[in-house]
Scaffold this motif. Sequence first.
Motif, mmCIF file in Angstrom:
data_model
loop_
_atom_site.group_PDB
_atom_site.id
_atom_site.type_symbol
_atom_site.label_atom_id
_atom_site.label_comp_id
_atom_site.label_asym_id
_atom_site.label_seq_id
_atom_site.Cartn_x
_atom_site.Cartn_y
_atom_site.Cartn_z
ATOM 1 N N ILE A 93 0.877 -1.184 0.000
ATOM 2 C CA ILE A 93 0.000 0.000 0.000
ATOM 3 C C ILE A 93 0.904 1.220 0.000
ATOM 4 O O ILE A 93 1.862 1.299 0.779
ATOM 5 C CB ILE A 93 -0.888 0.055 1.259
ATOM 6 C CG1 ILE A 93 -1.711 -1.216 1.384
ATOM 7 C CG2 ILE A 93 -1.791 1.288 1.234
ATOM 8 C CD1 ILE A 93 -2.430 -1.341 2.701
ATOM 9 N N GLN A 94 0.591 2.130 -0.871
ATOM 10 C CA GLN A 94 1.391 3.358 -0.921
ATOM 11 C C GLN A 94 0.481 4.535 -0.576
ATOM 12 O O GLN A 94 -0.570 4.699 -1.193
ATOM 13 C CB GLN A 94 1.954 3.521 -2.327
ATOM 14 C CG GLN A 94 2.970 4.634 -2.412
ATOM 15 C CD GLN A 94 3.748 4.541 -3.708
ATOM 16 O OE1 GLN A 94 4.385 3.544 -4.004
ATOM 17 N NE2 GLN A 94 3.672 5.590 -4.501
ATOM 18 N N MET A 95 0.872 5.277 0.443
ATOM 19 C CA MET A 95 0.065 6.443 0.815
ATOM 20 C C MET A 95 0.247 7.509 -0.254
ATOM 21 O O MET A 95 1.345 7.671 -0.778
ATOM 22 C CB MET A 95 0.497 7.032 2.166
ATOM 23 C CG MET A 95 0.619 6.036 3.272
ATOM 24 S SD MET A 95 -0.976 5.454 3.818
ATOM 25 C CE MET A 95 -0.492 4.376 5.157
ATOM 26 N N GLN A 96 -0.832 8.194 -0.482
ATOM 27 C CA GLN A 96 -0.767 9.239 -1.497
ATOM 28 C C GLN A 96 0.321 10.255 -1.142
ATOM 29 O O GLN A 96 0.451 10.657 0.011
ATOM 30 C CB GLN A 96 -2.102 9.949 -1.548
ATOM 31 C CG GLN A 96 -2.299 10.694 -2.825
ATOM 32 C CD GLN A 96 -3.637 11.419 -2.809
ATOM 33 O OE1 GLN A 96 -4.399 11.302 -1.863
ATOM 34 N NE2 GLN A 96 -3.896 12.161 -3.841
ATOM 35 N N GLU A 97 1.071 10.644 -2.119
ATOM 36 C CA GLU A 97 2.149 11.589 -1.851
ATOM 37 C C GLU A 97 1.547 12.922 -1.403
ATOM 38 O O GLU A 97 0.670 13.472 -2.069
ATOM 39 C CB GLU A 97 2.965 11.815 -3.124
ATOM 40 C CG GLU A 97 4.294 12.432 -2.823
ATOM 41 C CD GLU A 97 5.232 12.305 -4.018
ATOM 42 O OE1 GLU A 97 6.325 12.826 -3.928
ATOM 43 O OE2 GLU A 97 4.843 11.690 -5.021
ATOM 44 N N PRO A 98 1.964 13.397 -0.239
ATOM 45 C CA PRO A 98 1.368 14.643 0.240
ATOM 46 C C PRO A 98 1.780 15.842 -0.590
ATOM 47 O O PRO A 98 2.785 15.809 -1.293
ATOM 48 C CB PRO A 98 1.925 14.771 1.654
ATOM 49 C CG PRO A 98 3.141 13.934 1.681
ATOM 50 C CD PRO A 98 2.987 12.875 0.651
ATOM 51 N N LYS A 99 0.979 16.866 -0.473
ATOM 52 C CA LYS A 99 1.327 18.095 -1.195
ATOM 53 C C LYS A 99 2.572 18.711 -0.572
ATOM 54 O O LYS A 99 2.880 18.453 0.585
ATOM 55 C CB LYS A 99 0.176 19.097 -1.058
ATOM 56 C CG LYS A 99 -1.068 18.704 -1.792
ATOM 57 C CD LYS A 99 -2.097 19.819 -1.608
ATOM 58 C CE LYS A 99 -3.493 19.232 -1.613
ATOM 59 N NZ LYS A 99 -4.352 19.757 -0.598
ATOM 60 N N ILE A 100 3.226 19.563 -1.340
ATOM 61 C CA ILE A 100 4.414 20.231 -0.808
ATOM 62 C C ILE A 100 4.006 21.004 0.446
ATOM 63 O O ILE A 100 2.968 21.646 0.494
ATOM 64 C CB ILE A 100 5.013 21.185 -1.862
ATOM 65 C CG1 ILE A 100 5.574 20.335 -2.994
ATOM 66 C CG2 ILE A 100 6.099 22.071 -1.267
ATOM 67 C CD1 ILE A 100 5.988 21.104 -4.202
ATOM 68 N N GLY A 101 4.845 20.909 1.474
ATOM 69 C CA GLY A 101 4.523 21.601 2.722
ATOM 70 C C GLY A 101 3.739 20.713 3.681
ATOM 71 O O GLY A 101 3.606 21.012 4.850
ATOM 72 N N GLU A 102 3.228 19.571 3.179
ATOM 73 C CA GLU A 102 2.486 18.659 4.053
ATOM 74 C C GLU A 102 3.336 17.423 4.286
ATOM 75 O O GLU A 102 3.153 16.391 3.650
ATOM 76 C CB GLU A 102 1.170 18.245 3.403
ATOM 77 C CG GLU A 102 0.136 19.328 3.407
ATOM 78 C CD GLU A 102 -1.206 18.818 2.915
ATOM 79 O OE1 GLU A 102 -1.260 17.721 2.337
ATOM 80 O OE2 GLU A 102 -2.183 19.536 3.114
ATOM 81 N N ILE A 103 4.269 17.548 5.188
ATOM 82 C CA ILE A 103 5.141 16.408 5.421
ATOM 83 C C ILE A 103 4.985 15.921 6.856
ATOM 84 O O ILE A 103 4.604 16.675 7.738
ATOM 85 C CB ILE A 103 6.624 16.766 5.163
ATOM 86 C CG1 ILE A 103 6.981 18.087 5.844
ATOM 87 C CG2 ILE A 103 6.936 16.816 3.692
ATOM 88 C CD1 ILE A 103 8.429 18.461 5.716
ATOM 89 N N SER A 104 5.275 14.637 7.051
ATOM 90 C CA SER A 104 5.306 14.087 8.401
ATOM 91 C C SER A 104 6.758 14.004 8.842
ATOM 92 O O SER A 104 7.671 14.093 8.014
ATOM 93 C CB SER A 104 4.658 12.708 8.424
ATOM 94 O OG SER A 104 3.312 12.802 8.008
ATOM 95 N N TYR A 105 6.962 13.810 10.133
ATOM 96 C CA TYR A 105 8.321 13.809 10.658
ATOM 97 C C TYR A 105 8.611 12.542 11.438
ATOM 98 O O TYR A 105 7.709 11.933 12.002
ATOM 99 C CB TYR A 105 8.509 14.979 11.633
ATOM 100 C CG TYR A 105 8.381 16.329 10.992
ATOM 101 C CD1 TYR A 105 9.491 16.973 10.456
ATOM 102 C CD2 TYR A 105 7.144 16.965 10.931
ATOM 103 C CE1 TYR A 105 9.365 18.217 9.875
ATOM 104 C CE2 TYR A 105 7.012 18.209 10.342
ATOM 105 C CZ TYR A 105 8.125 18.827 9.816
ATOM 106 O OH TYR A 105 8.004 20.059 9.235
ATOM 107 N N VAL A 106 9.896 12.184 11.484
ATOM 108 C CA VAL A 106 10.335 11.183 12.450
ATOM 109 C C VAL A 106 11.184 11.913 13.475
ATOM 110 O O VAL A 106 12.205 12.520 13.140
ATOM 111 C CB VAL A 106 11.164 10.063 11.783
ATOM 112 C CG1 VAL A 106 11.669 9.100 12.845
ATOM 113 C CG2 VAL A 106 10.325 9.319 10.762
ATOM 114 N N LEU A 107 10.726 11.895 14.710
ATOM 115 C CA LEU A 107 11.476 12.567 15.773
ATOM 116 C C LEU A 107 12.492 11.610 16.377
ATOM 117 O O LEU A 107 12.244 10.410 16.462
ATOM 118 C CB LEU A 107 10.541 12.998 16.909
ATOM 119 C CG LEU A 107 9.486 14.048 16.635
ATOM 120 C CD1 LEU A 107 8.865 14.497 17.945
ATOM 121 C CD2 LEU A 107 10.089 15.248 15.914
ATOM 122 N N ASN A 108 13.594 12.152 16.832
ATOM 123 C CA ASN A 108 14.563 11.352 17.568
ATOM 124 C C ASN A 108 14.119 11.313 19.023
ATOM 125 O O ASN A 108 14.154 12.316 19.725
ATOM 126 C CB ASN A 108 15.945 11.988 17.456
ATOM 127 C CG ASN A 108 16.995 11.147 18.134
ATOM 128 O OD1 ASN A 108 16.862 10.785 19.301
ATOM 129 N ND2 ASN A 108 18.035 10.820 17.395
#
Length: 176
Positions: free
Chosen positions: A75-90
């Motif tokens: 399953i591939q999530m729809q590519e978000p629009k520019i500026g709509e990104i998720s993060y991985v926090l440390n």
Amino acid sequence: MWSLWGGPGGSMAAKTCAKFGLDTVLVEREEYPNKPNSLGCLVDRRLCEYIKIDERFVDSVIRLIKVSSSDGTEIQMQEPKIGEISYVLNRKTFDREILKIALKEGTEYLNRTRAIGLIKEDGVIKEVKAKIEEREDLEIRSNIVIGADGVESKVGKWADLYKKSDISIDNMWGAS
Ligand SMILES: Cc1cc2nc3c(=O)[nH]c(=O)nc-3n(C[C@H](O)[C@H](O)[C@H](O)COP(=O)(O)OP(=O)(O)OC[C@H]3O[C@@H](n4cnc5c(N)ncnc54)[C@H](O)[C@@H]3O)c2cc1C
């Protein structure tokens, strides 16, 4: 009067208690909050509508999510629009920085101290039993105990808030 357990939840609770003038002790069984249960922590982009993510905690940004199962399904999530990104926090950096905020507000920090039980008087929680470095017994009297000891909280069980069966993965995800 005090808070308990040192993940991000415990640190934030301790910070708030200390800020409002309560004598606050934060108890953490490890050296620092958290042997993080996950090294990275996904922060969904929808959350970023409400909070600003501090760049110091960001390990990576996610623009595309692909999930593969063992039977080959992808399953591939729809590519978000520019500026709509998720993060991985440390998580290590994040947890330690939040702890610092709690300490700055006057929280007393007891690390390498494991809570082992609650003591009730007339049905009301009045004391926390703990072990320092697995050797020395400690009893802390307290009017308020906040159990922020993670998803399988033992404090919740000691306080009779729920049974272990209430927090199965199935229940968490709402499956029947
Ligand atoms: C495999 C996995 C992956 C995850 N991925 C994500 C993700 O991508 N994004 C996300 O938002 N969330 C994720 N989560 C959920 C994530 O764990 C929580 O969002 C977050 O860690 C909860 O913080 P907390 O402070 O409530 O508990 P925790 O982070 O679990 O902190 C609890 C703290 O209490 C301490 N403690 C426990 N028992 C005692 C005791 N008896 N005495 C003293 N100290 C004690 C522990 O050492 C720990 O420091 C994930 C969870 C797991 C298990």
